[in-house]
Motif scaffolding. Structure first.
Motif, PDB file in Angstrom:
ATOM      1  N   SER A 182      -8.538  10.802  -4.706  1.00 18.84           N
ATOM      2  CA  SER A 182      -8.137  10.259  -3.414  1.00 18.84           C
ATOM      3  C   SER A 182      -7.865   8.768  -3.522  1.00 18.84           C
ATOM      4  O   SER A 182      -8.522   8.066  -4.293  1.00 18.84           O
ATOM      5  CB  SER A 182      -9.254  10.497  -2.397  1.00 18.84           C
ATOM      6  OG  SER A 182      -8.890   9.993  -1.136  1.00 18.84           O
ATOM      7  N   VAL A 183      -6.927   8.293  -2.721  1.00 18.84           N
ATOM      8  CA  VAL A 183      -6.679   6.856  -2.627  1.00 18.84           C
ATOM      9  C   VAL A 183      -7.746   6.277  -1.706  1.00 18.84           C
ATOM     10  O   VAL A 183      -7.999   6.809  -0.623  1.00 18.84           O
ATOM     11  CB  VAL A 183      -5.277   6.561  -2.068  1.00 18.84           C
ATOM     12  CG1 VAL A 183      -5.093   5.063  -1.839  1.00 18.84           C
ATOM     13  CG2 VAL A 183      -4.204   7.077  -3.017  1.00 18.84           C
ATOM     14  N   ASP A 222       0.507   4.383  -2.504  1.00 15.79           N
ATOM     15  CA  ASP A 222       0.320   5.765  -2.047  1.00 15.79           C
ATOM     16  C   ASP A 222       1.433   6.675  -2.571  1.00 15.79           C
ATOM     17  O   ASP A 222       1.177   7.807  -2.979  1.00 15.79           O
ATOM     18  CB  ASP A 222       0.274   5.824  -0.520  1.00 15.79           C
ATOM     19  CG  ASP A 222      -0.994   5.212   0.061  1.00 15.79           C
ATOM     20  OD1 ASP A 222      -1.906   4.865  -0.714  1.00 15.79           O
ATOM     21  OD2 ASP A 222      -1.063   5.089   1.296  1.00 15.79           O
ATOM     22  N   ASP A 223       2.669   6.174  -2.549  1.00 18.48           N
ATOM     23  CA  ASP A 223       3.789   6.964  -3.067  1.00 18.48           C
ATOM     24  C   ASP A 223       3.627   7.241  -4.558  1.00 18.48           C
ATOM     25  O   ASP A 223       3.906   8.346  -5.029  1.00 18.48           O
ATOM     26  CB  ASP A 223       5.120   6.254  -2.808  1.00 18.48           C
ATOM     27  CG  ASP A 223       5.487   6.233  -1.323  1.00 18.48           C
ATOM     28  OD1 ASP A 223       4.881   6.991  -0.530  1.00 18.48           O
ATOM     29  OD2 ASP A 223       6.373   5.434  -0.954  1.00 18.48           O
ATOM     30  N   GLU A 262      -3.336   7.624   5.696  1.00 21.80           N
ATOM     31  CA  GLU A 262      -4.356   6.667   5.263  1.00 21.80           C
ATOM     32  C   GLU A 262      -5.215   7.164   4.114  1.00 21.80           C
ATOM     33  O   GLU A 262      -5.897   6.374   3.470  1.00 21.80           O
ATOM     34  CB  GLU A 262      -5.248   6.257   6.448  1.00 21.80           C
ATOM     35  CG  GLU A 262      -6.085   7.377   7.046  1.00 21.80           C
ATOM     36  CD  GLU A 262      -5.322   8.289   8.016  1.00 21.80           C
ATOM     37  OE1 GLU A 262      -5.928   9.268   8.462  1.00 21.80           O
ATOM     38  OE2 GLU A 262      -4.141   8.044   8.301  1.00 21.80           O
ATOM     39  N   THR A 263      -5.184   8.458   3.817  1.00 21.22           N
ATOM     40  CA  THR A 263      -6.032   8.989   2.743  1.00 21.22           C
ATOM     41  C   THR A 263      -5.355  10.113   1.969  1.00 21.22           C
ATOM     42  O   THR A 263      -5.831  11.246   1.974  1.00 21.22           O
ATOM     43  CB  THR A 263      -7.356   9.538   3.309  1.00 21.22           C
ATOM     44  OG1 THR A 263      -7.036  10.543   4.278  1.00 21.22           O
ATOM     45  CG2 THR A 263      -8.234   8.480   3.909  1.00 21.22           C
ATOM     46  N   PRO A 264      -4.269   9.818   1.264  1.00 21.38           N
ATOM     47  CA  PRO A 264      -3.685  10.901   0.469  1.00 21.38           C
ATOM     48  C   PRO A 264      -4.674  11.340  -0.612  1.00 21.38           C
ATOM     49  O   PRO A 264      -5.326  10.511  -1.234  1.00 21.38           O
ATOM     50  CB  PRO A 264      -2.428  10.271  -0.136  1.00 21.38           C
ATOM     51  CG  PRO A 264      -2.653   8.803  -0.072  1.00 21.38           C
ATOM     52  CD  PRO A 264      -3.583   8.554   1.084  1.00 21.38           C
ATOM     53  N   ARG A 280       0.833  -1.204   0.000  1.00 22.27           N
ATOM     54  CA  ARG A 280       0.000   0.000   0.000  1.00 22.27           C
ATOM     55  C   ARG A 280       0.872   1.261   0.000  1.00 22.27           C
ATOM     56  O   ARG A 280       0.535   2.257  -0.624  1.00 22.27           O
ATOM     57  CB  ARG A 280      -0.924  -0.031   1.213  1.00 22.27           C
ATOM     58  CG  ARG A 280      -1.736   1.224   1.477  1.00 22.27           C
ATOM     59  CD  ARG A 280      -2.726   1.515   0.343  1.00 22.27           C
ATOM     60  NE  ARG A 280      -3.281   2.820   0.497  1.00 22.27           N
ATOM     61  CZ  ARG A 280      -4.440   3.088   1.072  1.00 22.27           C
ATOM     62  NH1 ARG A 280      -5.187   2.130   1.550  1.00 22.27           N
ATOM     63  NH2 ARG A 280      -4.872   4.328   1.152  1.00 22.27           N
ATOM     64  N   GLN A 281       1.994   1.212   0.695  1.00 17.10           N
ATOM     65  CA  GLN A 281       2.871   2.383   0.744  1.00 17.10           C
ATOM     66  C   GLN A 281       3.372   2.746  -0.654  1.00 17.10           C
ATOM     67  O   GLN A 281       3.399   3.912  -1.026  1.00 17.10           O
ATOM     68  CB  GLN A 281       4.060   2.134   1.679  1.00 17.10           C
ATOM     69  CG  GLN A 281       4.953   3.353   1.853  1.00 17.10           C
ATOM     70  CD  GLN A 281       4.223   4.545   2.457  1.00 17.10           C
ATOM     71  OE1 GLN A 281       3.494   4.407   3.431  1.00 17.10           O
ATOM     72  NE2 GLN A 281       4.414   5.725   1.885  1.00 17.10           N
ATOM     73  N   ARG A 285       1.031   9.951  -4.883  1.00 12.41           N
ATOM     74  CA  ARG A 285       1.591  11.266  -4.547  1.00 12.41           C
ATOM     75  C   ARG A 285       2.456  11.803  -5.695  1.00 12.41           C
ATOM     76  O   ARG A 285       2.415  12.995  -6.002  1.00 12.41           O
ATOM     77  CB  ARG A 285       2.397  11.175  -3.253  1.00 12.41           C
ATOM     78  CG  ARG A 285       1.538  11.062  -2.014  1.00 12.41           C
ATOM     79  CD  ARG A 285       2.380  11.051  -0.740  1.00 12.41           C
ATOM     80  NE  ARG A 285       1.532  10.882   0.417  1.00 12.41           N
ATOM     81  CZ  ARG A 285       1.312   9.711   1.014  1.00 12.41           C
ATOM     82  NH1 ARG A 285       1.879   8.600   0.555  1.00 12.41           N
ATOM     83  NH2 ARG A 285       0.520   9.643   2.058  1.00 12.41           N
TER      84      ARG A 285
END
Length: 149
Positions: free
Chosen positions: A95-96, A32-33, A70-72, A28-29, A36
């Motif tokens: 949003s993710v 998210d990265d 948790e929500t970028p 998940r990281q 971003r």
């Protein structure tokens, strides 16, 4: 088979492959990265450009990022002239989310009537400036039409 159908099938199978890849990675990281990075390189420049156009028309738009782990997300709040600021209204956001096994990027708008999902992306790599621009301009048209009633 028509080119349109071939293109849709390619998109569908590409999304499926991306979901499977993300699912297998289970990271998940990293997802998210990647969001971003796409937010900063693709989405934000388009939203900033659209916000500048809205400002020149007398509105007060604002682009805001949520850096919560948790929500970028990123939002374009329209700041429509002559409309009192509605809490959590008149905005377009990316949003993710994680409502399934693999995370997704959800593009949605918030306006009265209720919020509406616009598009889901299986990976940040799918997001192009052209898509963001078209999606946001269509959403703005919808919001302004709702506000004109």
């Amino acid at each position: 088979m028509r080119d349109h159908s071939k293109n849709r099938l390619a998109l569908i199978t590409g999304r499926y492959a991306a979901r499977q890849q993300e699912k297998l990675a289970g990271d998940r990281q990293a997802f998210d990265d990647a969001f971003r990075a796409a937010r900063d390189a693709v989405i934000r420049p388009v939203l900033d450009e659209i916000a500048a156009e809205l400002r020149s028309a007398g509105h007060a738009p604002r682009v805001a990022c949520d850096e919560a782990p948790e929500t970028p997300s990123i939002e374009l709040l329209l700041g429509i002239r002559g409309v009192s600021a509605a809490p959590r209204g008149d905005l377009i956001a990316f949003s993710v989310i994680q409502r399934r096994a693999a995370p997704e990027i959800l593009a949605y708008l918030v306006v009265r009537p209720p919020p509406m999902d616009l598009l889901r992306f299986a990976s940040a790599a799918e997001i192009s400036a052209y898509q963001v621009e078209q999606l946001v301009v269509d959403a703005i048209e919808h919001i302004f039409a709702c506000r004109s009633i």
